[in-house]
Design a protein around this motif. Structure first.
Motif, PDB file in Angstrom:
ATOM      1  N   LEU A  79     -52.719  21.480   8.080  1.00 48.68           N
ATOM      2  CA  LEU A  79     -52.030  20.529   7.206  1.00 48.68           C
ATOM      3  C   LEU A  79     -52.661  19.140   7.235  1.00 48.68           C
ATOM      4  CD1 LEU A  79     -48.288  21.454   7.898  1.00 48.68           C
ATOM      5  CD2 LEU A  79     -49.607  21.930   5.829  1.00 48.68           C
ATOM      6  N   VAL A  80     -53.731  18.963   7.968  1.00 45.84           N
ATOM      7  CA  VAL A  80     -54.334  17.632   8.097  1.00 45.84           C
ATOM      8  C   VAL A  80     -54.733  17.056   6.737  1.00 45.84           C
ATOM      9  CG1 VAL A  80     -56.438  16.433   8.855  1.00 45.84           C
ATOM     10  CG2 VAL A  80     -55.098  17.745  10.496  1.00 45.84           C
ATOM     11  N   GLU A  81     -55.398  17.840   5.913  1.00 44.30           N
ATOM     12  CA  GLU A  81     -55.870  17.304   4.628  1.00 44.30           C
ATOM     13  C   GLU A  81     -54.710  16.919   3.706  1.00 44.30           C
ATOM     14  OE1 GLU A  81     -57.434  17.039   0.527  1.00 44.30           O
ATOM     15  OE2 GLU A  81     -55.853  18.325   1.352  1.00 44.30           O
ATOM     16  N   PRO A  82     -53.749  17.808   3.417  1.00 44.23           N
ATOM     17  CA  PRO A  82     -52.645  17.378   2.540  1.00 44.23           C
ATOM     18  C   PRO A  82     -51.787  16.281   3.175  1.00 44.23           C
ATOM     19  CG  PRO A  82     -52.222  19.571   3.417  1.00 44.23           C
ATOM     20  CD  PRO A  82     -53.642  19.246   3.740  1.00 44.23           C
ATOM     21  N   ALA A  83     -51.640  16.297   4.502  1.00 48.44           N
ATOM     22  CA  ALA A  83     -50.881  15.230   5.147  1.00 48.44           C
ATOM     23  C   ALA A  83     -51.589  13.887   4.995  1.00 48.44           C
ATOM     24  CB  ALA A  83     -50.666  15.550   6.630  1.00 48.44           C
ATOM     25  N   SER A  84     -52.920  13.915   4.928  1.00 48.13           N
ATOM     26  CA  SER A  84     -53.683  12.680   4.711  1.00 48.13           C
ATOM     27  C   SER A  84     -53.452  12.143   3.309  1.00 48.13           C
ATOM     28  CB  SER A  84     -55.173  12.939   4.948  1.00 48.13           C
ATOM     29  OG  SER A  84     -55.420  13.330   6.287  1.00 48.13           O
ATOM     30  N   VAL A  85     -53.315  13.037   2.336  1.00 47.26           N
ATOM     31  CA  VAL A  85     -52.983  12.627   0.975  1.00 47.26           C
ATOM     32  C   VAL A  85     -51.615  11.932   0.967  1.00 47.26           C
ATOM     33  CG1 VAL A  85     -52.451  13.453  -1.363  1.00 47.26           C
ATOM     34  CG2 VAL A  85     -54.378  14.441  -0.088  1.00 47.26           C
ATOM     35  N   ALA A  86     -50.652  12.523   1.662  1.00 47.62           N
ATOM     36  CA  ALA A  86     -49.310  11.938   1.732  1.00 47.62           C
ATOM     37  C   ALA A  86     -49.333  10.610   2.487  1.00 47.62           C
ATOM     38  CB  ALA A  86     -48.357  12.920   2.412  1.00 47.62           C
ATOM     39  N   TRP A  87     -50.090  10.541   3.572  1.00 44.64           N
ATOM     40  CA  TRP A  87     -50.186   9.318   4.368  1.00 44.64           C
ATOM     41  C   TRP A  87     -50.765   8.185   3.519  1.00 44.64           C
ATOM     42  CZ3 TRP A  87     -49.571   9.436  10.014  1.00 44.64           C
ATOM     43  CH2 TRP A  87     -49.836   8.215  10.622  1.00 44.64           C
ATOM     44  N   HIS A  88     -51.806   8.495   2.757  1.00 45.33           N
ATOM     45  CA  HIS A  88     -52.427   7.493   1.880  1.00 45.33           C
ATOM     46  C   HIS A  88     -51.419   6.996   0.846  1.00 45.33           C
ATOM     47  CE1 HIS A  88     -55.709   5.488  -0.290  1.00 45.33           C
ATOM     48  NE2 HIS A  88     -55.229   6.019  -1.404  1.00 45.33           N
ATOM     49  N   ALA A  89     -50.636   7.911   0.284  1.00 47.32           N
ATOM     50  CA  ALA A  89     -49.642   7.533  -0.727  1.00 47.32           C
ATOM     51  C   ALA A  89     -48.600   6.584  -0.146  1.00 47.32           C
ATOM     52  CB  ALA A  89     -48.976   8.784  -1.300  1.00 47.32           C
ATOM     53  N   VAL A  90     -48.097   6.907   1.042  1.00 43.65           N
ATOM     54  CA  VAL A  90     -47.097   6.048   1.673  1.00 43.65           C
ATOM     55  C   VAL A  90     -47.718   4.699   2.025  1.00 43.65           C
ATOM     56  CG1 VAL A  90     -45.605   5.774   3.684  1.00 43.65           C
ATOM     57  CG2 VAL A  90     -45.719   7.982   2.517  1.00 43.65           C
ATOM     58  N   ALA A  91     -48.961   4.710   2.480  1.00 42.88           N
ATOM     59  CA  ALA A  91     -49.633   3.455   2.822  1.00 42.88           C
ATOM     60  C   ALA A  91     -49.799   2.554   1.608  1.00 42.88           C
ATOM     61  CB  ALA A  91     -50.999   3.753   3.444  1.00 42.88           C
ATOM     62  N   ARG A  92     -49.929   3.135   0.437  1.00 46.54           N
ATOM     63  CA  ARG A  92     -50.063   2.342  -0.784  1.00 46.54           C
ATOM     64  C   ARG A  92     -48.803   1.502  -1.040  1.00 46.54           C
ATOM     65  NH1 ARG A  92     -53.403   0.584  -3.666  1.00 46.54           N
ATOM     66  NH2 ARG A  92     -52.947   1.450  -5.735  1.00 46.54           N
ATOM     67  N   ALA A  93     -47.691   1.937  -0.505  1.00 46.70           N
ATOM     68  CA  ALA A  93     -46.431   1.212  -0.694  1.00 46.70           C
ATOM     69  C   ALA A  93     -46.273   0.060   0.287  1.00 46.70           C
ATOM     70  CB  ALA A  93     -45.250   2.169  -0.561  1.00 46.70           C
ATOM     71  N   GLY A  94     -47.150  -0.023   1.288  1.00 46.65           N
ATOM     72  CA  GLY A  94     -47.024  -1.078   2.283  1.00 46.65           C
ATOM     73  C   GLY A  94     -46.029  -0.698   3.377  1.00 46.65           C
ATOM     74  N   ASP A  95     -45.453  -1.690   4.029  1.00 46.26           N
ATOM     75  CA  ASP A  95     -44.527  -1.465   5.124  1.00 46.26           C
ATOM     76  C   ASP A  95     -43.208  -0.887   4.591  1.00 46.26           C
ATOM     77  OD1 ASP A  95     -43.093  -1.469   7.447  1.00 46.26           O
ATOM     78  OD2 ASP A  95     -42.975  -3.646   7.652  1.00 46.26           O
ATOM     79  N   VAL A  96     -42.860   0.310   5.041  1.00 46.69           N
ATOM     80  CA  VAL A  96     -41.635   0.958   4.564  1.00 46.69           C
ATOM     81  C   VAL A  96     -40.530   0.926   5.609  1.00 46.69           C
ATOM     82  CG1 VAL A  96     -42.939   2.468   3.022  1.00 46.69           C
ATOM     83  CG2 VAL A  96     -42.334   3.270   5.319  1.00 46.69           C
ATOM     84  N   ALA A  97     -40.785   0.333   6.754  1.00 55.41           N
ATOM     85  CA  ALA A  97     -39.791   0.308   7.832  1.00 55.41           C
ATOM     86  C   ALA A  97     -38.503  -0.361   7.349  1.00 55.41           C
ATOM     87  CB  ALA A  97     -40.346  -0.434   9.035  1.00 55.41           C
ATOM     88  N   GLY A  98     -37.391   0.310   7.582  1.00 59.30           N
ATOM     89  CA  GLY A  98     -36.087  -0.226   7.215  1.00 59.30           C
ATOM     90  C   GLY A  98     -35.747  -0.136   5.752  1.00 59.30           C
ATOM     91  N   LYS A  99     -36.583   0.521   4.966  1.00 63.41           N
ATOM     92  CA  LYS A  99     -36.367   0.580   3.523  1.00 63.41           C
ATOM     93  C   LYS A  99     -35.825   1.939   3.083  1.00 63.41           C
ATOM     94  CE  LYS A  99     -39.852  -2.903   2.448  1.00 63.41           C
ATOM     95  NZ  LYS A  99     -41.096  -3.219   1.722  1.00 63.41           N
TER      96      LYS A  99
END
Length: 349
Positions: free
Chosen positions: A158-178
């Motif tokens: 799952l490393v490759e698809p999880a990296s796609v998801a990680w990149h997508a979340v990173a595009r949103a910036g800090d999501v902590a507490g949101k």
């Protein structure tokens, strides 16, 4: 010293629309910078399904038979002759991209956007770039990422698809507490839920049209799940961050409606080419930020570390596993998003 390999090996080859075969392909001698990798697992991606079902993935049209597969892990059998990359016996994940310049500008620190980039198992260019749904594969050593001993190969698939998801979340910036909303809870959407959970989102709402994907999303961290046709409930989420992973204009409409004023919508699901009906007026009046997300860069190293230390929990995303002899059945199961998550091919049996 080289190793003794057969002259050919079994591989999953797309010949055209509706024509998928498991057949022997010749094993070529590796280039000096290529390692020989014995593939253990391969995850079936949406693009693999598109090449089989439609003979194309978006604008990438099959013009010749092509070995599929870019979500792959395995063990190095022979290190590259130039001495680069992991040594023989190392378990590895694969970063399937080869960035390259082209006729358009792009940020140097975002090689995923390089116009000449190629990807394993892609018909974007001709000759096509073969993938690695095969018993053995010659892969550039720079693609290989050594895996910690604590990370088993099956989970590492799952490393490759999880990296796609990680990149997508990173595009949103800090999501902590949101508050986060994920539209489309297939494998990428479910992995986005897992990444959001690890990143500290305070509330995660997952949306899909089917029960099985929602069950998986809840198992990896979603606090609430909603059916995709419950427009009122989706709009009431008022999410700070929305990950749109359905790849449909209906999903994008839900993403825009479900975002709070001033929120961010990250579009990782690839919509069909051509004009799309979109609620742009609502995005304007709410001052939403619409952000594209395409593949990934070095996030793969963070994903490997997070999987190895257990902080990124993804196990429920894998729902089926088939040996290569039953590969065609595996593709048939993978196409049914109502019944499956990530379907793996096991090349070891």
């Amino acid at each position: 010293m080289g190793i003794n390999l057969p002259g050919s090996g079994p591989a999953v080859v797309a010949h055209g629309k509706g024509d998928l075969r498991i057949e022997d392909v010749a094993l070529k001698a590796p280039a000096p910078d290529e390692s020989i990798v014995e593939i253990a697992y391969g995850g079936i991606c949406g693009s693999d399904l598109h090449y089989w079902l439609h003979g194309a993935a978006g604008e990438s049209v099959l013009k010749a038979p092509m070995v599929l597969g870019h979500e792959i892990v395995g063990t190095v059998l022979q290190q590259a002759a130039d001495g680069s990359g992991p040594v023989a016996g190392t378990s590895v994940a694969v970063h399937p991209a080869t960035p390259a310049p082209g006729g358009a500008r792009y940020p140097a620190d975002r090689p995923n956007l390089s116009p000449g980039c190629t990807y394993l198992g892609s018909a974007a260019r001709y000759p096509h770039t073969d993938g690695a749904f095969s018993r053995y594969a010659n892969l550039p050593s720079r693609m290989l990422r050594a895996l910690p001993e604590t990370l088993d190969l099956r989970t590492a698939a799952l490393v490759e698809p999880a990296s796609v998801a990680w990149h997508a979340v990173a595009r949103a910036g800090d999501v902590a507490g949101k508050t986060a909303l994920v539209i489309g809870s297939g494998p990428i959407g479910a992995l986005a839920v897992a990444v959001l959970k690890r990143a500290g989102a305070s509330r995660i709402v997952a949306v899909d049209m089917h029960d099985k994907p929602l069950e998986i999303a809840r198992a990896v961290g979603a606090d609430t799940v909603l059916k995709g046709d419950d427009a009122e409930a989706i709009a009431a989420v008022e999410a700070d961050v929305v990950i749109e992973s359905s790849g449909s204009h209906y999903g994008l409409a839900s993403a825009i409606k479900g975002a709070t004023r001033g929120g961010k919508v990250v579009m990782v699901g690839l919509l069909p080419s051509g004009p799309q009906p979109v609620f742009i007026s609502l995005a304007i009046t709410r001052e939403l930020e619409l952000l594209g997300s395409f593949r990934f860069n070095n996030e793969i190293d963070d994903v490997i570390a997070a999987l190895a230390d257990g902080s990124l929990f993804v196990d429920p995303v894998i729902t089926h596993e088939y040996d290569l002899a039953h590969g065609l059945e595996a593709f048939d199961v993978a196409r049914n998003s109502a019944q499956s998550g990530k379907v793996l091919l096991n090349f070891q049996d």
